[in-house]
Every structure is written in C-alpha cells, then in structure tokens.
Design a protein around this motif. Structure first.
Motif, PDB file in Angstrom:
ATOM      1  N   ALA A  14       0.802  -0.997   0.003  1.00  0.00           N
ATOM      2  CA  ALA A  14      -0.091   0.097   0.042  1.00  0.00           C
ATOM      3  C   ALA A  14       0.898   1.306  -0.106  1.00  0.00           C
ATOM      4  N   TYR A  15       2.056   1.111   0.647  1.00  0.00           N
ATOM      5  CA  TYR A  15       2.998   2.414   0.687  1.00  0.00           C
ATOM      6  C   TYR A  15       3.409   2.666  -0.754  1.00  0.00           C
ATOM      7  N   ARG A  16       3.789   1.364  -1.593  1.00  0.00           N
ATOM      8  CA  ARG A  16       4.366   1.695  -2.716  1.00  0.00           C
ATOM      9  C   ARG A  16       3.275   2.095  -3.629  1.00  0.00           C
ATOM     10  N   ARG A  17       1.931   1.767  -3.626  1.00  0.00           N
ATOM     11  CA  ARG A  17       0.854   2.327  -4.473  1.00  0.00           C
ATOM     12  C   ARG A  17       0.778   3.854  -4.195  1.00  0.00           C
ATOM     13  N   ALA A  18       0.965   4.038  -2.824  1.00  0.00           N
ATOM     14  CA  ALA A  18       0.857   5.737  -2.445  1.00  0.00           C
ATOM     15  C   ALA A  18       1.746   6.480  -2.859  1.00  0.00           C
ATOM     16  N   LEU A  19       3.087   5.821  -3.043  1.00  0.00           N
ATOM     17  CA  LEU A  19       4.235   6.695  -3.584  1.00  0.00           C
ATOM     18  C   LEU A  19       4.237   6.701  -5.083  1.00  0.00           C
ATOM     19  N   GLU A  20       3.421   5.796  -6.016  1.00  0.00           N
ATOM     20  CA  GLU A  20       3.212   6.070  -7.100  1.00  0.00           C
ATOM     21  C   GLU A  20       2.287   7.183  -7.565  1.00  0.00           C
ATOM     22  N   LEU A  21       1.487   7.561  -6.519  1.00  0.00           N
ATOM     23  CA  LEU A  21       0.657   8.677  -6.737  1.00  0.00           C
ATOM     24  C   LEU A  21       0.767   9.974  -6.279  1.00  0.00           C
ATOM     25  N   VAL A  22       1.796   9.912  -5.047  1.00  0.00           N
ATOM     26  CA  VAL A  22       2.012  11.235  -4.475  1.00  0.00           C
ATOM     27  C   VAL A  22       2.882  12.083  -5.219  1.00  0.00           C
ATOM     28  N   SER A  23       2.835  13.703  -5.327  1.00  0.00           N
ATOM     29  CA  SER A  23       3.412  14.317  -6.012  1.00  0.00           C
ATOM     30  C   SER A  23       4.340  15.562  -5.499  1.00  0.00           C
ATOM     31  N   SER A  24       3.802  15.664  -3.897  1.00  0.00           N
ATOM     32  CA  SER A  24       4.671  16.786  -3.305  1.00  0.00           C
ATOM     33  C   SER A  24       5.837  16.046  -2.624  1.00  0.00           C
ATOM     34  N   GLU A  25       6.868  16.705  -2.705  1.00  0.00           N
ATOM     35  CA  GLU A  25       8.596  15.865  -2.553  1.00  0.00           C
ATOM     36  C   GLU A  25       8.384  15.681  -0.888  1.00  0.00           C
ATOM     37  N   PRO A  26       7.970  16.571  -0.120  1.00  0.00           N
ATOM     38  CA  PRO A  26       8.049  16.287   1.324  1.00  0.00           C
ATOM     39  C   PRO A  26       7.391  14.822   1.568  1.00  0.00           C
ATOM     40  N   GLU A  27       6.003  14.925   1.086  1.00  0.00           N
ATOM     41  CA  GLU A  27       5.355  13.795   1.353  1.00  0.00           C
ATOM     42  C   GLU A  27       5.737  12.551   0.803  1.00  0.00           C
ATOM     43  N   ARG A  28       6.562  12.638  -0.263  1.00  0.00           N
ATOM     44  CA  ARG A  28       7.114  11.408  -0.720  1.00  0.00           C
ATOM     45  C   ARG A  28       8.472  10.968   0.032  1.00  0.00           C
ATOM     46  N   ARG A  29       9.051  11.732   0.511  1.00  0.00           N
ATOM     47  CA  ARG A  29      10.039  11.453   1.461  1.00  0.00           C
ATOM     48  C   ARG A  29       9.450  10.557   2.461  1.00  0.00           C
TER      49      ARG A  29
END
Lengths: 418, 117
Positions: free
Chosen positions: A388-403
């Motif tokens: 599920a984290y991997r799926r979220a990472l595919e969709l996130v566009s803000s840098e701090p949230e990605r980190r």
C-alpha cells in the motif's frame, strides 16, 4: 519614496481593494472596466500620496478617482445609448449626494456590493481555477503575478485565466447579485468551497518542493474572515474561518528543518501558533452559539480536539466524523472516519471500512487513501502494508510527502526481512 | 439577454429517446408542454431535430460542395433540439434550462447569443 513607505501604501491599497472593486462594479456593472479604472487610480495614489500624505479615507479617495477615470473613458469611447444608461445608473446611485465618495460610507450598501462581487466570482458557471483566481484578485486584492506565484503557474496563464473569466462574466450574463433565498445556501456553500480550495492549495501544496505555502493560507483566512463578515448569520462561514485558523496554527510544526513532513502526533507543540489557536477557538465558539451546526463547524471542532493537550480524544473525534458522515457523506470523510475509528482502538473496523470495494474504487488515485491503509496494516499484515505504501508513492506528487512515505516504507520492509 | 439552450442526449438511450409512440415519450412531451407553459413568451423560438442518422455534413473545398453522411462529431450525446430564450441574466437562463425535460436525461448547453445590434 523608501521601500517601507511603498510597502505601507501597498497594505492600505490591498485593505481597501475589495470595497473599491465592489463599489465600482456596482457603478459600472463590469469587472474589467472597474479594475482598469482602479488600477489607474492606484497609480495616481502612488504618485500623489508621498507628497500630500495618505488621505483620511484612502478607500473613498481611490473610489472617487477611479470613478472619474471610468466615466471619462466611457464618455470618450461609448455610444449615445450606453452614455445615457451610465448617466442614469450613476445618478441613481449618487442620488442626493454632492460628493461621489459618500457612497463608500454606507456600510450595508458596501456589504451587499462585496457580496454581489463574491457570488459572481464564485459563480458555478466558472471553472474552479477561474473562481479561485478571480476571488483572489477581486476580493483578496492580489496581483496577477502574486496569484501566479501562489499557484506555481506562469503569470501569462493566470492573466489569461482572469481575462477569460471576466469575459465570460460579461458575455454570458453572470449577474452581480445576491442569489434568491432558495439558492442562497448552496451558493454560499460554493463560495466557502472556493475559499477552502484556496487554503488547501496552500496547505497541501499539490505539487512542488514546499509543503505549505503560507501566504496562500493566510490569504484564504483573510477571505474566510471577509465571507464571515459578509454573511454574519451563517454559522458555517464562521465555521470555515475557525477551521482554517485551527489548521493553519500548526503550519510551523508540520515540516521539520529538513523540509520533511511531521505527523500531527509527533509535532513540537511549542511551534504551534497560540494566537491563531485562540482566534480559531473564539471564532468556533461564536459559530456554535448561533446553534446551526454544519459540516464546517464539525470539522473545526475536530481540529480543536487535535489541538488539545495529549492524550487526544479519538473517541470524540470518531463521533464527530460519524456526524459529518450523516451531514455530508463523501469518500474522503469515510476515509477520515475509518482512520479515527482505528486510532480510537478498532483497527480492524477501520480497515473493513477502507476495504469497502466502492470506496477503494473511488479513492484508488488518492495517495492519502493508500498511505492511511498502509498505516493501519502495519501491525496486522506487513507485506500488505508495504504494498500500500508503494501504491501511495506512485501517486504522490509533493516532495516532502514522498520522502515521508519512503521512510515509512523502509520501516515496514525492515520488519519484513528475516 | 438572449440565450440558446442546446439540448443534447444519447440517441441510443431509450430513457432519453423512447419510441415516438410510447407512453414514455408522452411523458417527455408533457414535460415540454409544461416548460412551454411556464416559460411563456420568454421562449423566442426553437425546434426539435430528427435523429443524427438523417444528418448530412456539408463542406465547401476549392469551390466544390462535398456532402457526407452523418453528424459532425462522433460523440455519445448529440444535439436533438434547441430553444432561443430571453432571460434577465445567466441565473435566470440556468433556471429555465433546468426545466427542459432533457436536462434530467442528457445535457442542456446554455450559450449567450451575440447581439449585433
């Protein structure tokens, strides 16, 4: 003229801007024309004020000059018919007054004119991007370049958006009027939605390196305050103002020194803005005393509970989300309710709600959905959590949230290794 | 102001476009009669169109007339009719368009008419 002086003038002009625009739109019935005339008046102000000093009533001064400029322009360029219409309209508005600036002092008239402008800027026939830009320009007094910076788009894009929106208002006949009673609630809701969208654009910056664009949040709060002043009997307008204040109070603690996202539970509370929390609580209190509960007041109450000293009362928060679901169900509210339920202790109950096929389908492209699911799965099914984290990472566009999500993923996969 | 209300619907959707002799069509027609009654002389004109299989596209290229079968665009919803109405502003036009029966079974596009006067 020194920098600080010019800054002061800018502040004064911005403070007066919405009233002046509203008055001129009332006079001439056209937003572009009003803004052009005011722009000329502002240039005049910046030229003469440093010598003559700021007039006692700067708004009235700008209004009077802008009105004269607009009348001059019309007399020069217009047909006889339009001239006659203009004279009639202005005579009617200035009836019994020698001084054209007197109109500005009628508070209830001014209130109505700002409302008319607000309802036109947030008209449902305009696209959300246009609604936001127009509202920031006409009622927030932001310049085109300020709006462009706030939304991280090129200035010509914003300029074009504004021109098109103003053209549509004029050509499609979007009225500058307060909607009739049977539409008023829905239309005022839409106004609040536009302000909330502006705030979210600043708070949950959908793209780019900064998580919070504070100026945009502050601007949305100013607009929320204006809406609350203009609709004093509508508890939800106060609810919106309270909600934004209570969320924005935590902005300073939401990102750490490295620009990384800090979860609410881990935030340094000494970095929260106590003044904003106080203002937010007072505003919420005023809203609740009107005894007309609504979704924005409930959301503000939830934020107020988050701002209480620990331990956070998740059971109460869960109850409030349940009420919110009754009043205004939406997939995101179901998501928030599920998280509250899980955090209050019922993790499996929360997960069951998140895994409802309809919800999973609706929120599949929303990274918060997948990261919330991943959070709940951490203690139950590590492999599913990582997925599920991997799926979220595919969709996130803000840098701090990605980190942030990458850190979370590393933590759970560390638990996976033998 | 003058507005055109362009009425779009899916021709294959039997709810929006039932058999001309059916009860459902009767209900829809009653809805249009009701709209006509309520809007009165604010309706300046309008027509219902035959379905798109009857449409012909005409283009002139280098002085040559080229007529081809079919509607202009391959879309799900097609223009099925229109009204020209008189309304004080867009809000009134929207309120009137919302009374057109196909607004509930398709889309009514409201467009201001250019005033050349």
């Amino acid at each position: 003229m020194s920098e600080s002086f010019s800054h002061d003038y800018g502040e004064i002009i911005r403070r007066e801007w919405p009233r002046v625009v509203a008055t001129l739109v009332g006079d001439f019935g056209d937003l572009s024309e009003a803004e052009d005339a005011i722009q000329e008046a502002v240039v005049e102000a910046l030229r003469t004020w440093p010598r003559s000093g700021v007039p006692d009533r700067p708004g009235a001064w700008i209004t009077t000059v802008a009105r004269r400029r607009a009348i001059d322009r019309r007399r020069r360029s217009n047909t006889g018919r339009q001239k006659a219409e203009l004279d009639l309209r202005l005579r009617h508005r200035l009836d019994g007054s020698q001084d054209p600036s007197d109109v500005v002092d009628d508070e209830s008239l001014l209130r109505d004119e700002q409302l008319r402008l607000l309802y036109a800027c947030c008209h449902p026939a305009l696209a959300p991007q246009a609604q936001m830009a127009l509202t920031l320009r006409s009622l927030g007094g932001l310049t085109t370049s300020e709006i462009a910076r706030a939304f991280l788009v090129p200035e010509p894009t914003v300029a074009q958006r504004l021109v098109r929106a103003k053209k549509k208002i004029a050509a499609a006949g979007i009225p500058f009027k307060i909607p009739p009673d049977h539409e008023l609630l829905a239309r005022t809701d839409l106004v609040r939605t536009v302000v909330y969208l502006i705030f979210n654009e600043g708070y949950d910056a959908s793209a780019g390196a900064d998580l919070v664009r504070a100026e945009l949040c502050a601007e949305a709060i100013r607009l929320a305050r204006l809406v609350a002043e203009l609709t004093p009997d509508d508890a939800e307008s106060l609810g919106l103002e309270a909600l934004l204040l209570l969320i924005h109070a935590r902005a300073g603690a939401r990102v750490d020194a490295h620009g990384d996202l800090v979860l609410l539970a881990d935030q340094r509370r000494d970095l929260w803005d106590v003044d904003l929390i106080d203002q937010g609580m007072m505003t919420l209190d005023r809203a609740l005393r009107l005894e007309r509960p609504g979704p924005l007041q409930i959301q503000a109450a939830i934020q107020a509970l988050h701002n209480e000293p620990p331990p956070t009362d998740w059971e109460q928060i869960e109850l409030l989300y349940r009420r919110l679901l009754d009043l205004r169900p939406s997939p995101v509210v179901v998501l928030n309710h599920a998280v509250a339920l899980a955090t209050a202790g019922d993790i499996e109950g929360g997960l069951r709600r998140l895994d409802e096929p309809a919800l999973a389908d609706q929120l599949d492209r929303y990274h918060h959905y997948h990261s919330a699911r991943a959070d709940l799965l951490r203690t139950i099914d590590v492999a599913a959590s990582a997925l599920a984290y991997r799926r979220a990472l595919e969709l996130v566009s803000s840098e701090p949230e990605r980190r942030f999500l990458e850190r979370r993923l590393t933590e759970v996969t560390a638990g996976l290794s033998p | 102001m003058k507005y055109a209300c362009l009425i779009y619907s899916d021709e294959n959707d039997t709810t929006a476009n039932p058999d001309p002799l059916s009860k459902e069509m009767e209900t829809i027609m009653a809805g249009y009669m009701a709209f006509g009654g309520a809007a009165g002389d604010k309706i300046l004109g309008g027509e219902a169109l035959q379905p798109t299989p009857t449409a012909t596209c005409v283009r002139v290229s280098d002085g040559e007339v080229i007529a081809t079968d079919g509607p202009f665009a391959e879309t799900k919803e097609h223009l099925g009719g229109f009204y020209i109405i008189e309304a004080a502003d867009l809000d009134e036009a929207i309120a009137m368009a919302a009374m057109i029966p196909h607004a509930a079974m398709g889309t009514v596009e409201v467009r201001p008419v250019i005033d050349f006067g």
